[in-house]
Scaffold this motif. Structure first.
Motif: not given
Length: 318
Positions: A228-230, A232-251
């Motif tokens: 599970g944990v691998p 979870n790491i990738a999923s929440y990292a991906l979510l961070t990338y996606l929201i950062a991109k929408e908000c004009g930020l860097k991860p």
């Protein structure tokens, strides 16, 4: 060597060396520690493990499923994603409408009895076919209740209204990035005992903006370290990338805080095999341009230069 991956490998070593033997809901048995934190610098690359193959496409389709607020496995099956099947299947075989062979304790029996496993796989194939082809069956047995997608997008209030936590947090990051209230919770005490196929393991996460970067911290009450944990790491990292991109930020960083971090007893040899492997360079993430994450399709997200060691198979504890 990636320091990000080393953080995960250090967790594996810690649990093997210091873990307490504990019984658990699945009756499999675990080695467990309580309280552990890992930090992943997203500037290093995308934190998908390289010491074993981790199926990125499954992570993407599951996250899109969450983001869309979906709770029915039909979407996942259409994307050849089977990671939630067992919980929906359990709901069906325990119902009064199920008339097939006895599937009691199917998870353990399939791992121990090859003849039963063959029977189980046939029943699972029938189940998946019905989910994909029969709308009424899918509505009744494919839905997992108020799991992550529902809590993120349609949190039910005492007034009978719903709150879109994910949309609200994205708006707040854009409008007031320094706020300390960029939080989303999936742990709804009213729904946990009666309206969820599986109470949420990743219970709450918070975003933080500094120096033009978006970071995320997840609190996970229970973490299956090998399987599970691998994810979870990738999923929440991906979510961070996606929201950062929408908000004009860097991860920025992904910070993973675990409560009960455990290795199942039937995953110990797999972990030992993984620990003998040398980490490789992390892959790079590519995301097509988009206006809002709510319009994203799984095909809009891809990975480049992923060169992992071979997969290591292990049974899922249900």
């Amino acid at each position: 060597m990636s320091m990000s991956e080393q953080a995960y490998l250090d967790l594996c070593k810690r649990v093997l060396e210091e873990g307490t033997k504990k019984e658990d809901r699945t009756k499999t048995g675990t080695l467990s520690v309580f309280g552990h934190q890992m930090r992943f610098d997203l500037a290093e690359g995308f934190p998908l493990l390289t010491t074993k193959f981790v199926p990125f496409r499954l992570i993407v389709s599951e996250l899109i499923w969450f983001i869309q607020g979906d709770t029915n496995i039909r979407y996942l099956l259409k994307h050849n994603n089977n990671i939630w099947n067992e919980w929906a299947f359990k709901k069906w075989v325990e119902s009064d409408e199920y008339t097939g062979p006895d599937m009691d304790n199917f998870g353990h029996r399939a791992n121990e009895d090859p003849s039963f496993k063959e029977l189980y796989l046939k029943e699972m194939d029938k189940f998946k076919k019905s989910i994909l082809e029969d709308d009424e069956f899918a509505a009744k047995y494919g839905d997992l209740g108020s799991v992550y997608g529902s809590q993120w997008r349609k949190w039910r209030t005492s007034k009978g209204e719903t709150i879109d936590q994910l949309k609200g947090v994205i708006q707040a990051i854009k409008q007031n990035p320094d706020s300390r209230r960029h939080l989303i919770t999936a742990w709804n005490p009213e729904d946990v005992p009666s309206n969820m196929a599986l109470p949420p393991c990743h219970t709450m996460f918070q975003f933080y903006v500094a120096d033009g970067k978006l970071s995320c911290q997840l609190y996970q009450r229970s973490g299956d370290i090998f399987l599970g944990v691998p994810f979870n790491i990738a999923s929440y990292a991906l979510l961070t990338y996606l929201i950062a991109k929408e908000c004009g930020l860097k991860p920025g960083e992904f910070i993973h805080t675990l409560g009960d971090a455990h290795i199942y007893s039937n995953h110990i040899e797999q972990i030992k095999t993984q620990l003998k492997r040398e980490p490789r360079n992390l892959p790079n993430l590519h995301i097509q341009d988009f206006q809002t994450i709510f319009d994203l399709e799984a095909e809009d997200i891809s990975l480049e230069n992923y060169d992992p060691h071979p997969a290591i198979k292990a049974p899922v504890a249900v």
